[in-house]
Design an enzyme around this catalytic site. Structure first.
Site, PDB file in Angstrom:
ATOM      1  N   GLY A 217     -94.651  93.063  54.667  1.00 53.31           N
ATOM      2  CA  GLY A 217     -96.027  92.777  54.244  1.00 53.31           C
ATOM      3  C   GLY A 217     -96.831  92.230  55.407  1.00 53.31           C
ATOM      4  O   GLY A 217     -96.278  91.592  56.309  1.00 53.31           O
ATOM      5  N   SER A 218     -98.133  92.496  55.394  1.00 59.86           N
ATOM      6  CA  SER A 218     -98.969  92.086  56.527  1.00 59.86           C
ATOM      7  C   SER A 218    -100.415  91.860  56.098  1.00 59.86           C
ATOM      8  O   SER A 218    -101.345  92.175  56.834  1.00 59.86           O
ATOM      9  CB  SER A 218     -98.922  93.154  57.619  1.00 59.86           C
ATOM     10  OG  SER A 218     -99.209  94.424  57.037  1.00 59.86           O
ATOM     11  N   GLY A 219    -100.601  91.330  54.883  1.00 60.97           N
ATOM     12  CA  GLY A 219    -101.948  90.986  54.428  1.00 60.97           C
ATOM     13  C   GLY A 219    -102.342  89.633  55.002  1.00 60.97           C
ATOM     14  O   GLY A 219    -101.818  89.180  56.028  1.00 60.97           O
TER      15      GLY A 219
ATOM     16  N   TRP B 227    -101.763  86.543  53.906  1.00 58.78           N
ATOM     17  CA  TRP B 227    -100.643  85.587  53.962  1.00 58.78           C
ATOM     18  C   TRP B 227     -99.460  86.194  54.711  1.00 58.78           C
ATOM     19  O   TRP B 227     -98.774  85.506  55.469  1.00 58.78           O
ATOM     20  CB  TRP B 227    -100.258  85.169  52.543  1.00 58.78           C
ATOM     21  CG  TRP B 227     -99.242  84.070  52.410  1.00 58.78           C
ATOM     22  CD1 TRP B 227     -98.171  84.075  51.556  1.00 58.78           C
ATOM     23  CD2 TRP B 227     -99.195  82.797  53.082  1.00 58.78           C
ATOM     24  NE1 TRP B 227     -97.468  82.892  51.673  1.00 58.78           N
ATOM     25  CE2 TRP B 227     -98.077  82.090  52.602  1.00 58.78           C
ATOM     26  CE3 TRP B 227     -99.995  82.198  54.060  1.00 58.78           C
ATOM     27  CZ2 TRP B 227     -97.726  80.813  53.047  1.00 58.78           C
ATOM     28  CZ3 TRP B 227     -99.647  80.921  54.522  1.00 58.78           C
ATOM     29  CH2 TRP B 227     -98.532  80.246  54.018  1.00 58.78           C
TER      30      TRP B 227
ATOM     31  N   PHE C 142     -98.620  98.380  55.853  1.00 58.89           N
ATOM     32  CA  PHE C 142     -99.012  99.548  55.051  1.00 58.89           C
ATOM     33  C   PHE C 142    -100.148 100.207  55.852  1.00 58.89           C
ATOM     34  O   PHE C 142    -101.252  99.656  55.916  1.00 58.89           O
ATOM     35  CB  PHE C 142     -99.468  99.082  53.662  1.00 58.89           C
ATOM     36  CG  PHE C 142     -99.923 100.182  52.764  1.00 58.89           C
ATOM     37  CD1 PHE C 142     -99.006 101.061  52.204  1.00 58.89           C
ATOM     38  CD2 PHE C 142    -101.269 100.352  52.478  1.00 58.89           C
ATOM     39  CE1 PHE C 142     -99.428 102.078  51.371  1.00 58.89           C
ATOM     40  CE2 PHE C 142    -101.697 101.370  51.642  1.00 58.89           C
ATOM     41  CZ  PHE C 142    -100.774 102.232  51.096  1.00 58.89           C
TER      42      PHE C 142
ATOM     43  N   PHE D  46     -97.477  95.747  44.662  1.00 67.31           N
ATOM     44  CA  PHE D  46     -96.862  96.785  45.496  1.00 67.31           C
ATOM     45  C   PHE D  46     -95.362  96.593  45.720  1.00 67.31           C
ATOM     46  O   PHE D  46     -94.733  97.357  46.425  1.00 67.31           O
ATOM     47  CB  PHE D  46     -97.572  96.832  46.863  1.00 67.31           C
ATOM     48  CG  PHE D  46     -99.067  96.939  46.742  1.00 67.31           C
ATOM     49  CD1 PHE D  46     -99.644  97.962  46.001  1.00 67.31           C
ATOM     50  CD2 PHE D  46     -99.899  96.008  47.339  1.00 67.31           C
ATOM     51  CE1 PHE D  46    -101.020  98.066  45.871  1.00 67.31           C
ATOM     52  CE2 PHE D  46    -101.280  96.098  47.208  1.00 67.31           C
ATOM     53  CZ  PHE D  46    -101.842  97.130  46.472  1.00 67.31           C
TER      54      PHE D  46
ATOM     55  N   ALA E  90    -104.136  80.825  53.296  1.00 70.70           N
ATOM     56  CA  ALA E  90    -103.606  81.464  54.511  1.00 70.70           C
ATOM     57  C   ALA E  90    -104.439  81.161  55.760  1.00 70.70           C
ATOM     58  O   ALA E  90    -103.880  80.821  56.806  1.00 70.70           O
ATOM     59  CB  ALA E  90    -103.521  82.973  54.283  1.00 70.70           C
TER      60      ALA E  90
ATOM     61  N   LYS F 170    -100.166  78.855  38.747  1.00 70.32           N
ATOM     62  CA  LYS F 170    -101.409  78.169  39.177  1.00 70.32           C
ATOM     63  C   LYS F 170    -102.541  79.165  39.404  1.00 70.32           C
ATOM     64  O   LYS F 170    -103.712  78.806  39.351  1.00 70.32           O
ATOM     65  CB  LYS F 170    -101.158  77.290  40.399  1.00 70.32           C
ATOM     66  CG  LYS F 170    -100.761  78.024  41.680  1.00 70.32           C
ATOM     67  CD  LYS F 170    -101.908  78.585  42.487  1.00 70.32           C
ATOM     68  CE  LYS F 170    -101.441  79.507  43.588  1.00 70.32           C
ATOM     69  NZ  LYS F 170    -102.502  80.227  44.259  1.00 70.32           N
TER      70      LYS F 170
ATOM     71  N   ARG G 293    -108.819  82.310  46.426  1.00 67.05           N
ATOM     72  CA  ARG G 293    -109.588  83.528  46.121  1.00 67.05           C
ATOM     73  C   ARG G 293    -109.762  83.709  44.613  1.00 67.05           C
ATOM     74  O   ARG G 293    -110.820  84.143  44.155  1.00 67.05           O
ATOM     75  CB  ARG G 293    -108.862  84.747  46.715  1.00 67.05           C
ATOM     76  CG  ARG G 293    -108.771  84.713  48.204  1.00 67.05           C
ATOM     77  CD  ARG G 293    -107.829  85.760  48.759  1.00 67.05           C
ATOM     78  NE  ARG G 293    -106.450  85.565  48.291  1.00 67.05           N
ATOM     79  CZ  ARG G 293    -105.410  86.283  48.707  1.00 67.05           C
ATOM     80  NH1 ARG G 293    -105.593  87.242  49.596  1.00 67.05           N
ATOM     81  NH2 ARG G 293    -104.206  86.050  48.236  1.00 67.05           N
TER      82      ARG G 293
HETATM   83  P1  NAD Z   1    -103.638  90.438  50.591  1.00 67.18           P
HETATM   84  O1  NAD Z   1    -104.350  89.914  49.399  1.00 67.18           O
HETATM   85  O2  NAD Z   1    -104.232  90.183  51.918  1.00 67.18           O
HETATM   86  O3  NAD Z   1    -103.444  92.001  50.325  1.00 67.18           O
HETATM   87  C1  NAD Z   1    -103.626  92.978  51.232  1.00 67.18           C
HETATM   88  C2  NAD Z   1    -102.322  93.626  51.629  1.00 67.18           C
HETATM   89  O4  NAD Z   1    -101.934  94.603  50.653  1.00 67.18           O
HETATM   90  C3  NAD Z   1    -102.466  94.362  52.953  1.00 67.18           C
HETATM   91  O5  NAD Z   1    -101.367  94.111  53.784  1.00 67.18           O
HETATM   92  C4  NAD Z   1    -102.478  95.815  52.525  1.00 67.18           C
HETATM   93  O6  NAD Z   1    -101.989  96.672  53.517  1.00 67.18           O
HETATM   94  C5  NAD Z   1    -101.526  95.759  51.352  1.00 67.18           C
HETATM   95  N1  NAD Z   1    -101.613  96.964  50.540  1.00 67.18           N
HETATM   96  C6  NAD Z   1    -102.719  97.575  50.042  1.00 67.18           C
HETATM   97  N2  NAD Z   1    -102.366  98.693  49.364  1.00 67.18           N
HETATM   98  C7  NAD Z   1    -101.008  98.762  49.426  1.00 67.18           C
HETATM   99  C8  NAD Z   1    -100.048  99.660  48.911  1.00 67.18           C
HETATM  100  N3  NAD Z   1    -100.401 100.707  48.162  1.00 67.18           N
HETATM  101  N4  NAD Z   1     -98.740  99.427  49.168  1.00 67.18           N
HETATM  102  C9  NAD Z   1     -98.356  98.362  49.881  1.00 67.18           C
HETATM  103  N5  NAD Z   1     -99.216  97.462  50.406  1.00 67.18           N
HETATM  104  C10 NAD Z   1    -100.527  97.664  50.177  1.00 67.18           C
HETATM  105  O7  NAD Z   1    -102.127  89.898  50.596  1.00 67.18           O
HETATM  106  P2  NAD Z   1    -101.598  88.442  50.959  1.00 67.18           P
HETATM  107  O8  NAD Z   1    -102.710  87.436  50.978  1.00 67.18           O
HETATM  108  O9  NAD Z   1    -100.759  88.572  52.173  1.00 67.18           O
HETATM  109  O10 NAD Z   1    -100.723  88.079  49.683  1.00 67.18           O
HETATM  110  C11 NAD Z   1     -99.336  88.299  49.592  1.00 67.18           C
HETATM  111  C12 NAD Z   1     -98.738  87.311  48.610  1.00 67.18           C
HETATM  112  O11 NAD Z   1     -98.894  85.990  49.152  1.00 67.18           O
HETATM  113  C13 NAD Z   1     -99.425  87.275  47.239  1.00 67.18           C
HETATM  114  O12 NAD Z   1     -98.457  87.153  46.228  1.00 67.18           O
HETATM  115  C14 NAD Z   1    -100.274  86.006  47.280  1.00 67.18           C
HETATM  116  O13 NAD Z   1    -100.431  85.393  46.008  1.00 67.18           O
HETATM  117  C15 NAD Z   1     -99.447  85.115  48.183  1.00 67.18           C
HETATM  118  N6  NAD Z   1    -100.205  84.079  48.889  1.00 67.18           N
HETATM  119  C16 NAD Z   1    -101.416  84.337  49.436  1.00 67.18           C
HETATM  120  C17 NAD Z   1    -102.089  83.320  50.130  1.00 67.18           C
HETATM  121  C18 NAD Z   1    -103.431  83.536  50.755  1.00 67.18           C
HETATM  122  O14 NAD Z   1    -104.142  82.550  51.029  1.00 67.18           O
HETATM  123  N7  NAD Z   1    -103.809  84.768  51.057  1.00 67.18           N
HETATM  124  C19 NAD Z   1    -101.500  82.064  50.265  1.00 67.18           C
HETATM  125  C20 NAD Z   1    -100.243  81.848  49.708  1.00 67.18           C
HETATM  126  C21 NAD Z   1     -99.613  82.871  49.016  1.00 67.18           C
HETATM  127  P1  13P Z   2    -105.464  82.707  46.161  1.00 66.82           P
HETATM  128  O1  13P Z   2    -104.619  83.943  46.086  1.00 66.82           O
HETATM  129  O2  13P Z   2    -106.194  82.384  44.912  1.00 66.82           O
HETATM  130  O3  13P Z   2    -106.374  82.717  47.376  1.00 66.82           O
HETATM  131  O4  13P Z   2    -104.498  81.480  46.396  1.00 66.82           O
HETATM  132  C1  13P Z   2    -104.010  81.243  47.660  1.00 66.82           C
HETATM  133  C2  13P Z   2    -102.857  80.341  47.548  1.00 66.82           C
HETATM  134  O5  13P Z   2    -101.870  80.697  46.944  1.00 66.82           O
HETATM  135  C3  13P Z   2    -102.988  79.018  48.166  1.00 66.82           C
HETATM  136  O6  13P Z   2    -101.803  78.290  48.103  1.00 66.82           O
END
Ligand code: NAD
Ligand code: 13P
Length: 407
Positions: A10-12, A14, A42, A111, A167, A262, A328
């Site tokens: 994964g590379s979003g 977080w 992805f 995903f 993140a 949460k 978010r």
């Molecule tokens: P994100 O919300 O940034 O999602 C985008 C990602 O989804 C990208 O890497 C994209 O390439 C991918 N994507 C899109 N379509 C896809 C497909 N068809 N197949 C596979 N990948 C695809 O993701 P994130 O913020 O990295 O979140 C990942 C997890 O971490 C989530 O469960 C989230 O709740 C958790 N999290 C997020 C944060 C935050 O602040 N962003 C903090 C803590 C935990």
């Molecule tokens: P959101 O996906 O609502 O941005 O939450 C981020 C998160 O998990 C912070 O700990």
């Protein structure tokens, strides 16, 4: 001695942040880990944004992997954050996880199924996983944590990381804490010397999930003794940074549920904030929210969930507070009320491809509660789901939660 190879699936927003944290640590702990960290992307084509310091007047879309490996920035999902050069963006899932003994799952839960299907049979049989995913899976087996679901699907042990971790704040190295739950069955501490192939042990999933009704077995291979043991101290070294403090616990279910549930509460906080009701209303939603989180954990994961995981650790009350302030889910729910739009429309408009987790988690949890006839036991979760579905109004939240006694 072999070193652990770490791969990030994964590379979003977080996923890239955790890759940065881990890549800094593989450099700092070169006795334990190989330096390079493969990160699965992805693949998509995006232009380097005009605002980026790497913009050279070329608006032509390029492969995201090429951009990351070239300028060491994920311009789409974590813009303006310099990444360590030992992160290698890789569009091939199979190649990313090749020879990796530690797999970190960090992608929107929507995903994970397709991703794990591709991974089946492609990973080291003794690999260990950590899930950073905040969500739950509801299916014919009932409700499953992603740590549990990944473990079952890939036949590996999978722990969980979750905390008050917006993140972008972590990526900018602003101080935060997190909770890592890692508690594999005792076979790992036995460290058998692998003469030929080490033998797998059959493990009852209930031992890992804390659910009494889960009697499916998975086959777990011990970690070969050439590797440094994955003790709590060594697992902590994968993630702990001066700006990112890790507390290790054993309650995988509590850590996973804290992060998942949460997100539902954060939507509720966003709804009342969107009405302009102020901080007291938001605090009321959070108070009931944490009570429903604990009740849910105790009711469905009774053998392992500890109330203290919710009340004392970053993955519990601290994540609830941060998520209801700047997450978010909170922000999009607030905007949906303010603008009179659906939350899906706001997500599409505001998040540039990032994904909300709370909306589908609210639906998954409601689906599960409805099947058990227990919606009334969780009036806040139920009200939030009904608001998302257009069957209830944010204005009715006080009335919905008024008379409930917990537990
Ligand atoms: P994100 O919300 O940034 O999602 C985008 C990602 O989804 C990208 O890497 C994209 O390439 C991918 N994507 C899109 N379509 C896809 C497909 N068809 N197949 C596979 N990948 C695809 O993701 P994130 O913020 O990295 O979140 C990942 C997890 O971490 C989530 O469960 C989230 O709740 C958790 N999290 C997020 C944060 C935050 O602040 N962003 C903090 C803590 C935990
Ligand atoms: P959101 O996906 O609502 O941005 O939450 C981020 C998160 O998990 C912070 O700990």
């Amino acid at each position: 001695q072999k070193k652990h190879k770490v791969a990030i699936v994964g590379s979003g927003n977080w996923g890239t942040t955790i890759a940065k944290v881990v890549a800094e640590n593989t450099q700092a702990n070169s006795d334990l880990f190989e330096q390079d960290v493969q990160m699965w992307v992805f693949e998509e084509e995006v232009p380097v944004p005009k605002e980026s310091k790497h913009y050279k007047g070329d608006d032509k879309p390029q492969k995201l992997t090429h951009i990351i490996n070239d300028i060491h920035e994920n311009v789409k999902y974590l813009p303006n954050v310099a990444l360590p050069k030992n992160i290698i963006a890789n569009a091939s899932l199979e190649d990313t996880v090749k020879d990796a003994s530690i797999l970190i799952f960090n992608l929107p839960h929507q995903f994970i199924e397709k991703t794990c299907n591709t991974l089946q049979g492609k990973i080291l049989p003794y690999a260990r996983g950590i899930s950073c995913i905040k969500g739950v899976e509801v299916n014919d087996n009932g409700i499953e944590l992603f740590s549990e679901w990944i473990g079952r699907k890939l036949n590996i042990y999978c722990g969980a990381l979750s905390g008050a971790n917006i993140a972008t704040e972590v990526a900018l190295e602003k101080f935060s804490e997190t909770t890592v739950a890692y508690d594999p069955p005792t076979m790992d501490s036995q460290q058998p010397t692998p003469r030929g192939s080490p033998r797998a042990s059959e493990i009852d999933l209930s031992q890992l999930s804390g659910k009494q009704d889960q009697h499916q077995k998975i086959k777990l291979y011990p970690l070969p003794s050439e590797y440094p043991p994955l003790s709590h101290d060594n697992v902590k070294k994968i993630f702990h940074r001066p700006y990112f403090h890790v507390r290790m616990v054993s309650d995988v279910a509590g850590v996973s549920l804290g992060g998942a549930l949460k997100n539902i509460v954060a939507l509720g906080a966003g709804f009342v904030d969107g009405l302009g009701w102020g901080d007291n209303a938001k605090a009321a939603v959070m108070r009931v929210g944490i009570l429903e989180q604990v009740k849910f954990g105790k009711m469905f994961f009774a053998d392992s969930v500890r109330t203290e995981t919710f009340t004392e650790e970053s993955c519990g009350v601290a994540d609830l507070i941060t998520s209801c302030s700047g997450g978010r889910n909170f922000r999009c729910a607030k905007m949906s009320v303010e603008r009179g739009m659906t939350i899906n429309e706001v997500e599409e408009q505001e998040l540039n491809g990032q994904k909300l987790q709370g909306t589908s988690t609210a639906a998954d949890v409601n689906n599960f509660l409805k099947k058990q006839g227990l919606e009334d036991e969780f009036p806040l979760f139920t009200a939030i789901y009904n608001i998302l579905e257009g069957k209830d109004k944010a204005e009715n939240i006080p009335e919905r939660i008024e008379s409930k006694k917990y537990p």
